[in-house]
Design a protein around this motif. Structure first.
Motif, PDB file in Angstrom:
ATOM      1  N   ASP A 137      44.476  17.165 -35.563  1.00 42.49           N
ATOM      2  CA  ASP A 137      45.120  16.415 -36.728  1.00 42.49           C
ATOM      3  C   ASP A 137      46.648  16.427 -36.687  1.00 42.49           C
ATOM      4  OD1 ASP A 137      42.686  15.324 -37.810  1.00 42.49           O
ATOM      5  OD2 ASP A 137      42.359  17.452 -38.566  1.00 42.49           O
ATOM      6  N   THR A 138      47.274  17.593 -36.238  1.00 38.58           N
ATOM      7  CA  THR A 138      48.587  17.603 -36.160  1.00 38.58           C
ATOM      8  C   THR A 138      49.417  16.881 -35.139  1.00 38.58           C
ATOM      9  OG1 THR A 138      48.621  20.003 -37.147  1.00 38.58           O
ATOM     10  CG2 THR A 138      50.759  19.371 -35.907  1.00 38.58           C
ATOM     11  N   VAL A 139      48.615  16.948 -33.947  1.00 34.47           N
ATOM     12  CA  VAL A 139      48.882  15.958 -32.840  1.00 34.47           C
ATOM     13  C   VAL A 139      48.962  14.379 -33.204  1.00 34.47           C
ATOM     14  CG1 VAL A 139      48.424  15.202 -30.447  1.00 34.47           C
ATOM     15  CG2 VAL A 139      48.542  17.741 -31.127  1.00 34.47           C
ATOM     16  N   ALA A 140      47.794  14.078 -33.829  1.00 35.13           N
ATOM     17  CA  ALA A 140      47.801  12.630 -34.498  1.00 35.13           C
ATOM     18  C   ALA A 140      48.770  12.483 -35.203  1.00 35.13           C
ATOM     19  CB  ALA A 140      46.396  12.605 -34.996  1.00 35.13           C
ATOM     20  N   GLY A 141      49.228  13.514 -36.145  1.00 36.20           N
ATOM     21  CA  GLY A 141      50.307  13.166 -37.351  1.00 36.20           C
ATOM     22  C   GLY A 141      51.673  12.839 -36.428  1.00 36.20           C
ATOM     23  N   VAL A 142      51.844  13.673 -35.368  1.00 36.46           N
ATOM     24  CA  VAL A 142      53.119  13.622 -34.567  1.00 36.46           C
ATOM     25  C   VAL A 142      53.071  12.138 -33.874  1.00 36.46           C
ATOM     26  CG1 VAL A 142      54.387  14.494 -32.559  1.00 36.46           C
ATOM     27  CG2 VAL A 142      53.453  16.021 -34.318  1.00 36.46           C
ATOM     28  N   ARG A 143      52.007  11.724 -33.239  1.00 39.00           N
ATOM     29  CA  ARG A 143      51.864  10.431 -32.721  1.00 39.00           C
ATOM     30  C   ARG A 143      52.091   9.554 -33.632  1.00 39.00           C
ATOM     31  NH1 ARG A 143      46.946  12.248 -29.742  1.00 39.00           N
ATOM     32  NH2 ARG A 143      47.676  12.891 -27.505  1.00 39.00           N
ATOM     33  N   ARG A 144      51.704   9.508 -34.933  1.00 32.27           N
ATOM     34  CA  ARG A 144      51.949   8.426 -35.960  1.00 32.27           C
ATOM     35  C   ARG A 144      53.477   8.334 -36.261  1.00 32.27           C
ATOM     36  NH1 ARG A 144      47.710  10.431 -40.026  1.00 32.27           N
ATOM     37  NH2 ARG A 144      49.578  10.474 -41.288  1.00 32.27           N
ATOM     38  N   ALA A 145      54.153   9.627 -36.176  1.00 31.04           N
ATOM     39  CA  ALA A 145      55.414   9.522 -36.499  1.00 31.04           C
ATOM     40  C   ALA A 145      56.293   9.069 -35.404  1.00 31.04           C
ATOM     41  CB  ALA A 145      56.228  10.920 -36.747  1.00 31.04           C
ATOM     42  N   ARG A 146      55.718   9.163 -34.229  1.00 30.91           N
ATOM     43  CA  ARG A 146      56.609   8.453 -33.032  1.00 30.91           C
ATOM     44  C   ARG A 146      56.230   6.819 -33.094  1.00 30.91           C
ATOM     45  NH1 ARG A 146      54.553  12.190 -28.107  1.00 30.91           N
ATOM     46  NH2 ARG A 146      56.114  13.816 -28.349  1.00 30.91           N
ATOM     47  N   GLU A 147      55.051   6.573 -33.575  1.00 30.27           N
ATOM     48  CA  GLU A 147      54.722   5.170 -33.495  1.00 30.27           C
ATOM     49  C   GLU A 147      55.439   4.335 -34.621  1.00 30.27           C
ATOM     50  OE1 GLU A 147      50.551   5.263 -34.228  1.00 30.27           O
ATOM     51  OE2 GLU A 147      50.082   5.761 -32.080  1.00 30.27           O
ATOM     52  N   ALA A 148      55.695   5.144 -35.733  1.00 31.58           N
ATOM     53  CA  ALA A 148      56.751   4.504 -36.671  1.00 31.58           C
ATOM     54  C   ALA A 148      58.210   4.749 -36.236  1.00 31.58           C
ATOM     55  CB  ALA A 148      56.295   5.359 -37.910  1.00 31.58           C
ATOM     56  N   CYS A 149      58.551   5.190 -35.206  1.00 28.99           N
ATOM     57  CA  CYS A 149      59.758   5.136 -34.902  1.00 28.99           C
ATOM     58  C   CYS A 149      60.539   6.008 -35.568  1.00 28.99           C
ATOM     59  CB  CYS A 149      60.538   3.685 -34.705  1.00 28.99           C
ATOM     60  SG  CYS A 149      59.771   2.597 -33.764  1.00 28.99           S
ATOM     61  N   ALA A 150      60.039   7.123 -36.173  1.00 28.84           N
ATOM     62  CA  ALA A 150      60.935   8.110 -36.795  1.00 28.84           C
ATOM     63  C   ALA A 150      62.003   8.943 -35.768  1.00 28.84           C
ATOM     64  CB  ALA A 150      59.670   9.135 -37.389  1.00 28.84           C
ATOM     65  N   ASP A 151      63.034   9.183 -36.480  1.00 26.73           N
ATOM     66  CA  ASP A 151      64.150   9.941 -35.748  1.00 26.73           C
ATOM     67  C   ASP A 151      63.932  11.272 -35.911  1.00 26.73           C
ATOM     68  OD1 ASP A 151      65.580   7.563 -35.100  1.00 26.73           O
ATOM     69  OD2 ASP A 151      65.910   7.124 -37.260  1.00 26.73           O
ATOM     70  N   VAL A 152      63.424  11.612 -37.154  1.00 25.14           N
ATOM     71  CA  VAL A 152      63.167  13.221 -37.416  1.00 25.14           C
ATOM     72  C   VAL A 152      61.703  13.419 -38.129  1.00 25.14           C
ATOM     73  CG1 VAL A 152      63.998  15.060 -38.708  1.00 25.14           C
ATOM     74  CG2 VAL A 152      65.529  13.369 -37.933  1.00 25.14           C
ATOM     75  N   LEU A 153      61.026  14.454 -37.800  1.00 26.68           N
ATOM     76  CA  LEU A 153      59.863  14.831 -38.303  1.00 26.68           C
ATOM     77  C   LEU A 153      60.031  15.922 -39.319  1.00 26.68           C
ATOM     78  CD1 LEU A 153      56.424  14.521 -38.685  1.00 26.68           C
ATOM     79  CD2 LEU A 153      56.558  15.809 -36.684  1.00 26.68           C
ATOM     80  N   VAL A 154      59.972  16.027 -40.388  1.00 29.84           N
ATOM     81  CA  VAL A 154      59.962  17.034 -41.336  1.00 29.84           C
ATOM     82  C   VAL A 154      58.255  17.549 -41.608  1.00 29.84           C
ATOM     83  CG1 VAL A 154      60.834  17.980 -43.434  1.00 29.84           C
ATOM     84  CG2 VAL A 154      62.058  16.413 -42.293  1.00 29.84           C
ATOM     85  N   THR A 155      58.274  18.888 -41.518  1.00 32.99           N
ATOM     86  CA  THR A 155      56.946  19.329 -41.792  1.00 32.99           C
ATOM     87  C   THR A 155      57.079  20.338 -42.925  1.00 32.99           C
ATOM     88  OG1 THR A 155      57.370  21.216 -40.324  1.00 32.99           O
ATOM     89  CG2 THR A 155      56.183  19.066 -39.494  1.00 32.99           C
ATOM     90  N   ARG A 156      56.009  20.569 -43.632  1.00 30.76           N
ATOM     91  CA  ARG A 156      55.894  21.352 -44.886  1.00 30.76           C
ATOM     92  C   ARG A 156      54.610  22.045 -44.802  1.00 30.76           C
ATOM     93  NH1 ARG A 156      59.674  23.578 -46.983  1.00 30.76           N
ATOM     94  NH2 ARG A 156      58.530  23.804 -48.769  1.00 30.76           N
ATOM     95  N   GLY A 157      54.402  23.283 -44.414  1.00 25.64           N
ATOM     96  CA  GLY A 157      53.267  23.769 -44.494  1.00 25.64           C
ATOM     97  C   GLY A 157      53.546  25.214 -43.656  1.00 25.64           C
ATOM     98  N   ARG A 158      52.582  26.113 -43.769  1.00 30.24           N
ATOM     99  CA  ARG A 158      52.647  27.480 -43.311  1.00 30.24           C
ATOM    100  C   ARG A 158      52.242  27.571 -41.942  1.00 30.24           C
ATOM    101  NH1 ARG A 158      48.084  30.312 -45.089  1.00 30.24           N
ATOM    102  NH2 ARG A 158      47.135  29.186 -46.612  1.00 30.24           N
ATOM    103  N   ARG A 159      51.321  26.803 -41.526  1.00 28.37           N
ATOM    104  CA  ARG A 159      50.606  26.912 -40.096  1.00 28.37           C
ATOM    105  C   ARG A 159      50.826  26.292 -38.956  1.00 28.37           C
ATOM    106  NH1 ARG A 159      44.961  27.381 -43.478  1.00 28.37           N
ATOM    107  NH2 ARG A 159      45.478  29.360 -44.481  1.00 28.37           N
ATOM    108  N   LEU A 160      51.893  25.207 -39.261  1.00 25.35           N
ATOM    109  CA  LEU A 160      52.252  24.303 -38.209  1.00 25.35           C
ATOM    110  C   LEU A 160      52.707  24.982 -37.199  1.00 25.35           C
ATOM    111  CD1 LEU A 160      52.239  21.402 -36.920  1.00 25.35           C
ATOM    112  CD2 LEU A 160      54.214  20.999 -37.955  1.00 25.35           C
ATOM    113  N   GLY A 161      53.818  25.792 -37.248  1.00 24.73           N
ATOM    114  CA  GLY A 161      54.437  26.288 -36.066  1.00 24.73           C
ATOM    115  C   GLY A 161      53.839  27.384 -35.347  1.00 24.73           C
ATOM    116  N   ARG A 162      52.792  27.925 -35.977  1.00 31.60           N
ATOM    117  CA  ARG A 162      52.003  28.974 -35.335  1.00 31.60           C
ATOM    118  C   ARG A 162      51.031  28.295 -34.382  1.00 31.60           C
ATOM    119  NH1 ARG A 162      50.058  32.192 -40.196  1.00 31.60           N
ATOM    120  NH2 ARG A 162      51.796  32.129 -41.517  1.00 31.60           N
ATOM    121  N   ARG A 163      50.498  27.116 -34.752  1.00 32.69           N
ATOM    122  CA  ARG A 163      49.478  26.560 -33.959  1.00 32.69           C
ATOM    123  C   ARG A 163      49.918  25.789 -32.927  1.00 32.69           C
ATOM    124  NH1 ARG A 163      44.585  24.536 -37.287  1.00 32.69           N
ATOM    125  NH2 ARG A 163      43.852  25.035 -35.208  1.00 32.69           N
ATOM    126  N   LEU A 164      51.199  25.270 -32.781  1.00 31.25           N
ATOM    127  CA  LEU A 164      51.732  24.545 -31.660  1.00 31.25           C
ATOM    128  C   LEU A 164      52.362  25.160 -30.582  1.00 31.25           C
ATOM    129  CD1 LEU A 164      53.131  21.371 -33.621  1.00 31.25           C
ATOM    130  CD2 LEU A 164      51.050  21.723 -32.093  1.00 31.25           C
TER     131      LEU A 164
END
Length: 164
Positions: A137-164
């Motif tokens: 789900d996290t990888v899919a979210g990053v892909r959606r950010a890329r598809e939306a041509c986002a320049d920056v991805l800001v994450t809020r959550g405690r587990r994302l950094g540990r899992r990637l």
């Protein structure tokens, strides 16, 4: 001598009487209300001088700025597009506002303040919502950010950094 707005004054002239303060009698113009010396005259260079920088790079342009650029005879300005900032929350414990939190869950509200700050600074917000605590789900979210041509991805959550 009749002078129109923006017209050049004849040599030696220093004042313009507006036509509303005159009457015409054949070929003669009668001034009905005098004007102080220098009235209705805008000397060359009053607004800006040759070589003057009126708008600096990095400025958020408003209507007044665009009018100034036009007055400076710039038909177009080199611009950068507004940055796109994707915001994503990660965590099974997060639920959107309006949802009754279950045991161990909290209402996710930070996105509203974060998005407001991003918009105030002139960027476009792409809200990717809340992602479950699963790598796919996290990888899919990053892909959606890329598809939306986002320049920056800001994450809020405690587990994302540990899992990637």
């Amino acid at each position: 001598m009749r002078i129109f707005t923006g017209g050049v004054l004849p040599a030696g002239s220093d004042t313009v009487v507006i036509q509303e303060n005159t009457t015409r009698d054949g070929d003669i113009v009668v001034v009905t209300q005098t004007a102080k010396v220098g009235r209705n005259v805008r000397p060359a260079g009053l607004d800006f001088r040759k070589g003057h920088v009126g708008l600096h790079a990095g400025r958020h342009l408003n209507g007044r700025d665009l009018s100034l650029a036009a007055a400076m005879n710039h038909p177009a300005l080199p611009l950068r597009r507004r940055p796109k900032i994707a915001i994503v929350a990660t965590g099974d414990e997060l639920v959107p506002p309006g949802t009754e939190p279950g045991p161990g869950q909290i209402v996710y509200s930070n996105v509203f303040a974060l998005a407001a700050v991003v918009r105030r600074e002139g960027a476009e917000v792409i809200d990717l919502g809340i992602l479950p605590d699963r790598l796919e789900d996290t990888v899919a979210g990053v892909r959606r950010a890329r598809e939306a041509c986002a320049d920056v991805l800001v994450t809020r959550g405690r587990r994302l950094g540990r899992r990637l």
